[in-house]
Design a protein around this motif. Sequence first.
Motif, mmCIF file in Angstrom:
data_model
loop_
_atom_site.group_PDB
_atom_site.id
_atom_site.type_symbol
_atom_site.label_atom_id
_atom_site.label_comp_id
_atom_site.label_asym_id
_atom_site.label_seq_id
_atom_site.Cartn_x
_atom_site.Cartn_y
_atom_site.Cartn_z
ATOM 1 N N THR A 75 9.020 -2.346 2.529
ATOM 2 C CA THR A 75 9.717 -2.015 3.782
ATOM 3 C C THR A 75 8.781 -1.134 4.587
ATOM 4 O OG1 THR A 75 10.816 -0.176 2.639
ATOM 5 C CG2 THR A 75 12.119 -2.170 2.972
ATOM 6 N N LEU A 76 8.214 -1.674 5.632
ATOM 7 C CA LEU A 76 7.211 -0.919 6.390
ATOM 8 C C LEU A 76 7.864 -0.082 7.481
ATOM 9 C CD1 LEU A 76 4.388 -3.588 6.663
ATOM 10 C CD2 LEU A 76 4.571 -1.650 5.094
ATOM 11 N N LEU A 77 7.266 1.058 7.731
ATOM 12 C CA LEU A 77 7.635 1.933 8.839
ATOM 13 C C LEU A 77 6.394 2.046 9.723
ATOM 14 C CD1 LEU A 77 9.290 4.661 6.598
ATOM 15 C CD2 LEU A 77 10.480 3.040 8.090
ATOM 16 N N PRO A 78 6.577 2.388 11.026
ATOM 17 C CA PRO A 78 5.400 2.446 11.908
ATOM 18 C C PRO A 78 4.278 3.338 11.362
ATOM 19 C CG PRO A 78 7.412 2.618 13.187
ATOM 20 C CD PRO A 78 7.836 2.622 11.745
ATOM 21 N N VAL A 79 4.672 4.420 10.691
ATOM 22 C CA VAL A 79 3.657 5.365 10.200
ATOM 23 C C VAL A 79 2.743 4.720 9.144
ATOM 24 C CG1 VAL A 79 5.077 6.377 8.358
ATOM 25 C CG2 VAL A 79 3.348 7.781 9.499
ATOM 26 N N ALA A 92 -10.575 5.085 -2.594
ATOM 27 C CA ALA A 92 -11.942 4.569 -2.790
ATOM 28 C C ALA A 92 -12.941 5.721 -2.790
ATOM 29 C CB ALA A 92 -12.276 3.558 -1.699
ATOM 30 N N GLU A 93 -12.775 6.650 -1.852
ATOM 31 C CA GLU A 93 -13.733 7.763 -1.761
ATOM 32 C C GLU A 93 -13.656 8.670 -2.978
ATOM 33 O OE1 GLU A 93 -14.045 7.703 3.106
ATOM 34 O OE2 GLU A 93 -12.984 9.371 2.155
ATOM 35 N N ALA A 94 -12.458 8.793 -3.565
ATOM 36 C CA ALA A 94 -12.295 9.653 -4.749
ATOM 37 C C ALA A 94 -12.468 8.856 -6.046
ATOM 38 C CB ALA A 94 -10.917 10.297 -4.723
ATOM 39 N N ALA A 95 -12.830 7.570 -5.927
ATOM 40 C CA ALA A 95 -12.968 6.685 -7.097
ATOM 41 C C ALA A 95 -11.695 6.671 -7.935
ATOM 42 C CB ALA A 95 -14.179 7.081 -7.942
ATOM 43 N N LYS A 96 -10.549 6.696 -7.261
ATOM 44 C CA LYS A 96 -9.250 6.586 -7.960
ATOM 45 C C LYS A 96 -8.753 5.155 -7.823
ATOM 46 C CE LYS A 96 -8.490 11.007 -8.901
ATOM 47 N NZ LYS A 96 -7.646 11.930 -8.154
ATOM 48 N N PRO A 97 -8.280 4.566 -8.906
ATOM 49 C CA PRO A 97 -7.719 3.211 -8.789
ATOM 50 C C PRO A 97 -6.416 3.226 -7.999
ATOM 51 C CG PRO A 97 -7.444 4.076 -11.026
ATOM 52 C CD PRO A 97 -8.182 5.131 -10.264
ATOM 53 N N TRP A 98 -6.169 2.148 -7.277
ATOM 54 C CA TRP A 98 -4.847 1.998 -6.671
ATOM 55 C C TRP A 98 -4.343 0.588 -6.906
ATOM 56 C CZ3 TRP A 98 -3.553 -0.835 -2.086
ATOM 57 C CH2 TRP A 98 -4.629 -1.365 -1.375
ATOM 58 N N VAL A 99 -3.025 0.456 -6.844
ATOM 59 C CA VAL A 99 -2.356 -0.816 -7.138
ATOM 60 C C VAL A 99 -1.664 -1.275 -5.865
ATOM 61 C CG1 VAL A 99 -0.572 -1.935 -8.534
ATOM 62 C CG2 VAL A 99 -1.994 -0.127 -9.548
ATOM 63 N N LEU A 100 -1.903 -2.539 -5.492
ATOM 64 C CA LEU A 100 -1.262 -3.120 -4.304
ATOM 65 C C LEU A 100 -0.171 -4.089 -4.733
ATOM 66 C CD1 LEU A 100 -1.133 -3.864 -1.226
ATOM 67 C CD2 LEU A 100 -2.876 -5.594 -1.709
ATOM 68 N N ASP A 101 1.038 -3.906 -4.186
ATOM 69 C CA ASP A 101 2.079 -4.934 -4.302
ATOM 70 C C ASP A 101 2.387 -5.419 -2.887
ATOM 71 O OD1 ASP A 101 4.386 -6.494 -4.576
ATOM 72 O OD2 ASP A 101 5.129 -5.299 -6.254
ATOM 73 N N PRO A 102 1.922 -6.628 -2.545
ATOM 74 C CA PRO A 102 2.077 -7.127 -1.168
ATOM 75 C C PRO A 102 3.446 -7.755 -0.932
ATOM 76 C CG PRO A 102 0.877 -8.723 -2.482
ATOM 77 C CD PRO A 102 1.216 -7.580 -3.420
ATOM 78 N N VAL A 103 4.493 -7.011 -1.241
ATOM 79 C CA VAL A 103 5.860 -7.552 -1.150
ATOM 80 C C VAL A 103 6.135 -8.107 0.243
ATOM 81 C CG1 VAL A 103 8.325 -7.069 -1.389
ATOM 82 C CG2 VAL A 103 6.676 -5.775 -2.727
ATOM 83 N N GLY A 104 6.680 -9.296 0.284
ATOM 84 C CA GLY A 104 7.158 -9.844 1.558
ATOM 85 C C GLY A 104 6.055 -10.195 2.530
ATOM 86 N N VAL A 105 4.835 -10.385 2.034
ATOM 87 C CA VAL A 105 3.746 -10.773 2.938
ATOM 88 C C VAL A 105 4.193 -12.004 3.723
ATOM 89 C CG1 VAL A 105 2.615 -11.991 1.011
ATOM 90 C CG2 VAL A 105 1.324 -11.489 3.068
ATOM 91 N N GLY A 106 3.951 -11.960 5.021
ATOM 92 C CA GLY A 106 4.411 -13.068 5.872
ATOM 93 C C GLY A 106 5.551 -12.658 6.783
ATOM 94 N N ILE A 107 6.261 -11.561 6.432
ATOM 95 C CA ILE A 107 7.332 -11.077 7.313
ATOM 96 C C ILE A 107 6.686 -10.175 8.367
ATOM 97 C CG2 ILE A 107 9.454 -9.726 7.480
ATOM 98 C CD1 ILE A 107 10.001 -10.344 4.532
ATOM 99 N N GLY A 108 6.704 -10.571 9.608
ATOM 100 C CA GLY A 108 6.156 -9.740 10.687
ATOM 101 C C GLY A 108 4.642 -9.671 10.620
#
Length: 281
Positions: A75-79, A92-108
């Motif tokens: 659920t995206l907000l403008p911010v 990336a700059e801190a070499a910390k891993p992050w996890v992406l869940d692209p929920v609902g890709v294609g909506i808006g």
Amino acid sequence: MTRITEAEQRGLVAAAVREVRATNPLAPSITNTVTQNFVANAQLAVGGSAAMVYLPDEGECVAALGGAVYINLGTLLPVYEETVPRTARACAEAAKPWVLDPVGVGIGSLRTELIRAVKAWPAAIVRGNASEIIAVAELWGLDAAADNGRGPRGVDATDSVEAARAAAVAIARFSGGAVAVSGPTDLVTDGAVVVRAEGGSPLMCSVTGSGCSLGGVAAVYACVADPLTAALAATVAYNRAGAQAAERCSGPGSFQVAFLDALAALTPEEVADAPLAFEEA
Ligand SMILES: Nc1ncnc2c1ncn2[C@@H]1O[C@H](COP(=O)(O)OP(=O)(O)O)[C@@H](O)[C@H]1O
Ligand SMILES: Cc1ncsc1CCOP(=O)(O)O
Ligand SMILES: [Mg+2]
């Protein structure tokens, strides 16, 4: 380079489950408003620590504080136009891993823009259902076969997990991390090996947040393990806990409660001994 053996990989999974319980790592999240509570509770159930934030400077702050960050676009907000890229860059700059869940890709359009933007700082783990994984590979221009996908229906998959195999391998090779595709049989890959994992329950589709919380738990394991091990540990934990909860519940409501109980009671050995099929990518 020789790959580690299947037994060694299972050992890494057990070690990750054990280390999370021993060290209570913090995996902060920028995640959707529908399932935040379930994500946080699942992270706590496996032994991690949760913190949900929204603002750009908060994202940068938790990228420094946490062992890994979970970003879910449900659920995206403008911010988020600022928060998501700034947090991915800070990781990336801190070499910390992050996890992406692209929920609902294609909506808006904002989801599409954000997925394109974070290609510059790719996630250590991309976790989604089959249609979402195919859509990400397409957006990143990675996999010629990906345009066979039918696309998500809202937040749900319309494609089979097998249809997302090439897309998952392509994303993992591009990112240098891992991809976890969820469904009746889950598929996890680091671009070199493909692992299929059985288990879980169809009831998981009747509880919103099963996928989102799986991503949050993968972030907890990414605090202590490499991306493939973390993605596998979370996937297998979900399959085990889901199957156990289905035997104890009387419907989706009691399933969710039983699932959190089962997740909290899982042993490292149960997770490491799960039915897995390994093959070369
Ligand atoms: N038919 C099914 N049988 C067993 N487990 C399932 C089934 N469908 C989904 N799961 C499990 O539910 C969890 C969420 O997967 P999924 O429903 O694909 O994610 P999303 O909610 O993001 O679409 C995963 O752990 C997956 O293994
Ligand atoms: C229903 C819904 N709508 C926007 S985000 C969301 C939650 C999706 O959760 P999951 O992908 O884990 O089923
Ligand atoms: Mg989902």
